[in-house]
Design a protein around this motif. Structure first.
Motif, mmCIF file in Angstrom:
data_model
loop_
_atom_site.group_PDB
_atom_site.id
_atom_site.type_symbol
_atom_site.label_atom_id
_atom_site.label_comp_id
_atom_site.label_asym_id
_atom_site.label_seq_id
_atom_site.Cartn_x
_atom_site.Cartn_y
_atom_site.Cartn_z
ATOM 1 N N ILE A 1 17.669 -55.055 15.549
ATOM 2 C CA ILE A 1 18.578 -56.066 16.104
ATOM 3 C C ILE A 1 18.041 -57.465 15.831
ATOM 4 O O ILE A 1 18.763 -58.354 15.345
ATOM 5 N N PHE A 2 16.750 -57.681 16.128
ATOM 6 C CA PHE A 2 16.127 -58.991 15.919
ATOM 7 C C PHE A 2 16.096 -59.344 14.438
ATOM 8 O O PHE A 2 16.441 -60.464 14.031
ATOM 9 N N GLY A 3 15.705 -58.368 13.605
ATOM 10 C CA GLY A 3 15.666 -58.598 12.168
ATOM 11 C C GLY A 3 17.053 -58.872 11.606
ATOM 12 O O GLY A 3 17.224 -59.747 10.748
ATOM 13 N N GLY A 4 18.051 -58.126 12.095
ATOM 14 C CA GLY A 4 19.426 -58.339 11.649
ATOM 15 C C GLY A 4 19.936 -59.715 12.010
ATOM 16 O O GLY A 4 20.648 -60.366 11.226
ATOM 17 N N TYR A 5 19.558 -60.191 13.208
ATOM 18 C CA TYR A 5 19.957 -61.539 13.636
ATOM 19 C C TYR A 5 19.335 -62.586 12.712
ATOM 20 O O TYR A 5 20.019 -63.516 12.249
ATOM 21 N N LEU A 6 18.029 -62.447 12.452
ATOM 22 C CA LEU A 6 17.354 -63.404 11.578
ATOM 23 C C LEU A 6 17.959 -63.381 10.178
ATOM 24 O O LEU A 6 18.119 -64.425 9.535
ATOM 25 N N LEU A 7 18.306 -62.194 9.713
ATOM 26 C CA LEU A 7 18.884 -62.046 8.375
ATOM 27 C C LEU A 7 20.243 -62.720 8.292
ATOM 28 O O LEU A 7 20.596 -63.325 7.273
ATOM 29 N N SER A 8 21.018 -62.630 9.368
ATOM 30 C CA SER A 8 22.358 -63.229 9.377
ATOM 31 C C SER A 8 22.308 -64.752 9.524
ATOM 32 O O SER A 8 23.193 -65.463 9.036
ATOM 33 N N GLN A 9 21.259 -65.263 10.208
ATOM 34 C CA GLN A 9 21.160 -66.696 10.462
ATOM 35 C C GLN A 9 20.415 -67.444 9.353
ATOM 36 O O GLN A 9 20.702 -68.610 9.081
ATOM 37 N N GLN B 1 17.663 -66.013 6.032
ATOM 38 C CA GLN B 1 17.638 -65.204 4.817
ATOM 39 C C GLN B 1 16.492 -64.212 4.945
ATOM 40 O O GLN B 1 15.711 -64.253 5.888
ATOM 41 N N GLY B 2 16.405 -63.306 3.963
ATOM 42 C CA GLY B 2 15.400 -62.264 4.040
ATOM 43 C C GLY B 2 13.984 -62.795 4.096
ATOM 44 O O GLY B 2 13.127 -62.260 4.813
#
Length: 408
Positions: free
Chosen positions: A358-366, A368-369
């Motif tokens: 969830i946290f990684g997905g949020y960072l990825l959406s806001q 970049q990788g």
């Protein structure tokens, strides 16, 4: 030949059965669960959210179930908790073969997660009960190796059955767990296993929770491993998305990385653990966190095969160092009569497996990788603070009779 006999003879027969059972049961589980979402999408008209809920029920139930199962094993003995759990898991997989509605799959997978979370800490506690203290690190390393052997073979068989007969894979897995349970019934009846908790006053569930809550060393250790898991779980969650989106052969690279990870653990776990035994546990865990964080940082610069392989090698070395050492630290913290409770409490580390995607997905959406990997590398390094705090707390509390002084 004599060396082989001596090596086998250093552990109790039940310990070897548990190790072999780990290979078979983990292999069978990985033959089915990774493909459960594919089965649901192909055979049922379900939205991705419902499929995600169904698949996610298992780890969600496992987060809290481990503590309950571990405590019950201290209170009523390892044998009934382990056997009831295994027979229940067998029934779950047989249930998958006949389930025809989403509700049944949600219920069965929730029961699967709960039963497995009861079994795992209890099995770890029994291994510790039956093994001399100086050999327990080797047992935990062997168990981790066994898990990865199963995890590396299972998906290969599962990929074939997923395209031919998914229900057959459910039936095979159910039969594997059923056979495992029957063998344990025979051996646990043959060998008299003295349950350490029976020689002391076993506390109630509420008192056990209070003890865990008051043990600062355990609490810091769990928080630290949660942070580690938040970084490590990116390999299964957000990494494949990033590789697929940024590299032409991203999926091929990802599948190769998973294979490299499993093979490294299988072949390097024991040699690296042998070297690690010469150092303090805290030093090993800190070095492991650094390697894992370095792997995440290198992933942020992936442009092809070379960098990707370098990243997974660093991360896997960190994994090999940190996870068995974490089990050994739990073992040292636990009073004998509360060993199951402590191993159960350690299952709260799965919160990291839940929060990480969830946290990684949020960072990825806001962002970049690259930014995602950097932040999660810092999060992983942050675990060192809690590991060190836990170690200091443990050293302050420890006495020659620590196990007697913990209030019951």
């Amino acid at each position: 030949m004599a060396k082989i006999k001596n090596y086998i003879g250093q552990f109790h027969p039940i310990v070897w059965v548990l190790l072999i059972g780990t290979v078979l049961s983990r292999g069978a589980a990985f033959m089915t669960l990774p493909f459960l979402s594919i089965y649901l999408s192909r055979h049922m008209d379900l939205s991705p959210i419902v499929i995600g809920l169904t698949v996610g029920m298992s780890p969600l139930m496992g987060t809290v179930g481990g503590f309950i199962g571990g405590h019950l094993s201290d209170r009523f003995g390892r044998k009934p908790v382990m056997l009831i759990s295994l027979f229940t898991v067998a029934l779950v997989y047989y249930g998958f073969t006949v389930a025809s509605s989403p509700g049944w799959f949600v219920l069965l997978n929730a029961l699967n997660g709960l039963s497995n979370s009861f079994f795992e800490p209890t099995a770890q506690a029994l291994m510790a009960d039956l093994t001399d203290k100086e050999k327990r690190m080797k047992v935990y390393s062997l168990r981790y190796t066994a898990m990865n052997i199963g995890a590396s073979v299972g998906p290969l068989v599962g990929a074939y059955l997923a395209s031919t007969s998914a229900k057959l894979s459910f039936a095979i897995t159910g039969t594997t767990y059923l056979s495992y349970a029957i063998v344990l019934v025979i051996l646990l009846n043959k060998f008299i296993v003295h349950h350490t908790g029976q020689s002391k006053k076993v506390v109630s569930f509420s008192n056990a929770f209070s003890i865990i809550k008051s043990d600062k060393a355990l609490r810091y250790l769990i928080i630290g491993i949660i942070l580690v898991n938040m970084g490590y779980v990116q390999i299964d969650s957000n990494l494949p998305q990033i590789l697929e989106g940024s590299l032409e052969n991203g999926i091929q690279i990802f599948s190769t990385l998973i294979t490299i990870n499993a093979v490294m653990v299988v072949f390097l776990q024991m040699p690296i653990s042998h070297i690690a035994e010469k150092f303090r546990l805290m030093q090993v865990m800190v070095v492991g966190a650094i390697f894992m964080a370095a792997g995440l940082v290198v992933f942020s610069f992936v442009t092809g095969w070379t960098v990707a392989i370098s990243a997974i090698v660093l991360l896997t070395i960190g994994e090999i160092l940190i996870f068995p050492s974490n089990n050994m630290m739990i073992d040292r913290l636990a009073p004998e009569h509360l060993r199951g409770t402590y191993f159960g409490a350690a299952q709260f580390r799965k919160i990291g497996n839940f929060l990480g995607p969830i946290f990684g997905g949020y960072l990825l959406s806001q962002f970049q990788g690259q930014i995602m990997f950097w932040i999660l590398a810092i999060t992983t390094i942050g675990s060192v603070i809690f590991f060190s705090a836990g170690n200091k707390s443990f050293m302050k509390e420890i006495t020659p009779n620590r196990q007697e002084t913990i209030r019951t």
